[in-house]
Design a protein around this motif. Structure first.
Motif, PDB file in Angstrom:
ATOM      1  N   UNK A 106       0.811  -1.220   0.000  1.00  0.00           N
ATOM      2  CA  UNK A 106       0.000   0.000   0.000  1.00  0.00           C
ATOM      3  C   UNK A 106       0.842   1.266   0.000  1.00  0.00           C
ATOM      4  N   UNK A 107       2.156   1.061  -0.037  1.00  0.00           N
ATOM      5  CA  UNK A 107       3.106   2.188  -0.069  1.00  0.00           C
ATOM      6  C   UNK A 107       2.967   3.099   1.147  1.00  0.00           C
ATOM      7  N   UNK A 108       2.722   2.496   2.295  1.00  0.00           N
ATOM      8  CA  UNK A 108       2.682   3.276   3.537  1.00  0.00           C
ATOM      9  C   UNK A 108       4.057   3.870   3.808  1.00  0.00           C
ATOM     10  N   UNK A 109       4.076   5.005   4.510  1.00  0.00           N
ATOM     11  CA  UNK A 109       5.338   5.705   4.751  1.00  0.00           C
ATOM     12  C   UNK A 109       6.075   5.189   5.977  1.00  0.00           C
ATOM     13  N   UNK A 110       5.426   4.327   6.748  1.00  0.00           N
ATOM     14  CA  UNK A 110       6.066   3.760   7.915  1.00  0.00           C
ATOM     15  C   UNK A 110       5.154   2.754   8.587  1.00  0.00           C
ATOM     16  N   UNK A 111       5.734   1.957   9.478  1.00  0.00           N
ATOM     17  CA  UNK A 111       5.000   0.891  10.149  1.00  0.00           C
ATOM     18  C   UNK A 111       5.265   0.982  11.647  1.00  0.00           C
ATOM     19  N   UNK A 112       4.181   0.971  12.444  1.00  0.00           N
ATOM     20  CA  UNK A 112       4.285   0.933  13.898  1.00  0.00           C
ATOM     21  C   UNK A 112       3.695  -0.392  14.367  1.00  0.00           C
ATOM     22  N   UNK A 113       4.487  -1.164  15.108  1.00  0.00           N
ATOM     23  CA  UNK A 113       4.038  -2.450  15.630  1.00  0.00           C
ATOM     24  C   UNK A 113       3.659  -2.296  17.098  1.00  0.00           C
ATOM     25  N   UNK A 114       2.463  -2.769  17.468  1.00  0.00           N
ATOM     26  CA  UNK A 114       2.020  -2.672  18.854  1.00  0.00           C
ATOM     27  C   UNK A 114       1.077  -3.820  19.167  1.00  0.00           C
ATOM     28  N   UNK A 115       0.455  -3.763  20.366  1.00  0.00           N
ATOM     29  CA  UNK A 115      -0.387  -4.845  20.851  1.00  0.00           C
ATOM     30  C   UNK A 115      -1.721  -4.315  21.350  1.00  0.00           C
ATOM     31  N   UNK A 116      -2.757  -5.143  21.239  1.00  0.00           N
ATOM     32  CA  UNK A 116      -4.071  -4.761  21.767  1.00  0.00           C
ATOM     33  C   UNK A 116      -4.167  -4.986  23.272  1.00  0.00           C
ATOM     34  N   UNK A 117      -3.206  -5.709  23.831  1.00  0.00           N
ATOM     35  CA  UNK A 117      -3.205  -5.988  25.261  1.00  0.00           C
ATOM     36  C   UNK A 117      -2.747  -4.762  26.056  1.00  0.00           C
TER      37      UNK A 117
END
Length: 283
Positions: free
Chosen positions: A70-81
Motif C-alpha cells: 500500500x506504499x505506507x510511509x512507515x509501520x508501527x508495531x504494537x499490541x491490543x493488550x
C-alpha cells in the motif's frame, strides 16, 4: 538480493486522522492506516498474551506485506493488550509437536522476521507491555522502540533451556554492544523499562500507549525530507550481512530447530515449564 527484505524502496498524542482499518488473514492482527501521514499501525490481537503461534505469525507477515504494497510511509508495531506486547513463541507449538505444523511454524517465524528486519520502510515498536523472547525479537527487528514503564523485555531463551538462533543474536547485536548482548543472552536477562533505556535496548519511555504511538509517529516523520529510495538502500546496506547470512543458512536453521526441539531433554524442560504456568494460573 531476495524477497522484500531487500526492497529498494508525551502525554497527549495527536489523534489519527482519516484512518482506514482492516483485518487480514486469520484476524489476529489489524492494520490501521492514517490517510494523512501514510503511517500504518499493525496491532497484534491474539489474547491474552499474543503468543506467537503459526497463525499469528502468518498474519503479521501478511500485514507487513499489505502495508508495504500500500506504499505506507512507515509501520508501527504494537499490541491490543494492556500488559503484554508479546509473550514470545507459543510453547504449545513446540511441545509434543506435529511434524508438519512445527515445520510450518518455524518457517513462518523466519519469514516474519525477514519481512520486519528487512522492511524497506521505517519501522517502530510501541511496546505497551512485557516483551520476552520472540516479543523482544519483533521489537528489536524494528528501527525504533519506545516502551511503557514497569514492564520487562529481553531474550530469556537460556532460562527455558533453549538456544537463541544466530539471527536472534544478530538482531540483538544490531541494538546492543557485543559485551552487553553476550551477557544478556547467556544470562537470559529480562530488562526492566528503565534498564532497557539505560543500555540502549529501547530509545525512549512513554507514559501510555497513545503517547508511545505518537513517539513512533514522530520518529517515522523524521524521514519526511529524506529520499525514501536512498533511505531504504542505506538501511539495507547496514543490515545486508545479517540478512544474507540468514538467507544462506535458513534451511540449516530450520533443520537444526527441528532436531533440537525433538530432543527428549528439551521436551522434558518444556513440559516442566508448561506445568509451572498451569500452577501459576490456578493461584
Amino acid at each position: 538480493m531476495q524477497r522484500n527484505a531487500y526492497l529498494l524502496c508525551r502525554k497527549v498524542a495527536v489523534p489519527l486522522m482519516r484512518a482506514r482499518q482492516m483485518s487480514v488473514g486469520h484476524g489476529l492482527t489489524t492494520v490501521e492506516v492514517d490517510d494523512k501521514s501514510g503511517i500504518a499501525i499493525l496491532t497484534m490481537n491474539r489474547p491474552p498474551v499474543n503468543g506467537l503461534n503459526l497463525e499469528l505469525l502468518q498474519d503479521i507477515k501478511t500485514s507487513i506485506d499489505t502495508i508495504e504494497s500500500n506504499k505506507s510511509r512507515g509501520l508501527i508495531l504494537t499490541s491490543s493488550s494492556n500488559s503484554i506486547f508479546s509473550a514470545g513463541l507459543d510453547i504449545m507449538e513446540m511441545y509434543k509437536p506435529d511434524k508438519d505444523r512445527v515445520r510450518k511454524f518455524w518457517i513462518a517465524l523466519q519469514d516474519t522476521w525477514l519481512s520486519l528486519y528487512g522492511s524497506g520502510i521505517p519501522t517502530a515498536a510501541a511496546i505497551n507491555g512485557h516483551s520476552p523472547a520472540g516479543g523482544c525479537l519483533l521489537a528489536t527487528a524494528c528501527e525504533f522502540r519506545t516502551m511503557l514503564p514497569n514492564f520487562t523485555i529481553g531474550l530469556n531463551e537460556t532460562k527455558l533451556g533453549i538456544v537463541a538462533p544466530k539471527w536472534f543474536m544478530a538482531t540483538f547485536l544490531n541494538v546492543l554492544p557485543v559485551r552487553q548482548a553476550e551477557m544478556a543472552l547467556t544470562q537470559g536477562k529480562m530488562f526492566t523499562t528503565d534498564e532497557a533505556l539505560r543500555v540502549g535496548l529501547i530509545d525512549s519511555v512513554t507514559e501510555n500507549k497513545s503517547a508511545a504511538i505518537f513517539e513512533c509517529q514522530k520518529f517515522i516523520q523524521t524521514f519526511e525530507k529524506v529520499n525514501p529510495f536512498a533511505r531504504s538502500l542505506t538501511k539495507q546496506q547496514f543490515r545486508q550481512k545479517d540478512l544474507q547470512q540468514f538467507e544462506d543458512e535458513r534451511d540449516n536453521d530450520l533443520e537444526a530447530f527441528l532436531f533440537f526441539i525433538n530432543q527428549p531433554s528439551v521436551q522434558k524442560g518444556l513440559g516442566i515449564y508448561i506445568e509451572s504456568l498451569k500452577k501459576k494460573a490456578k493461584q
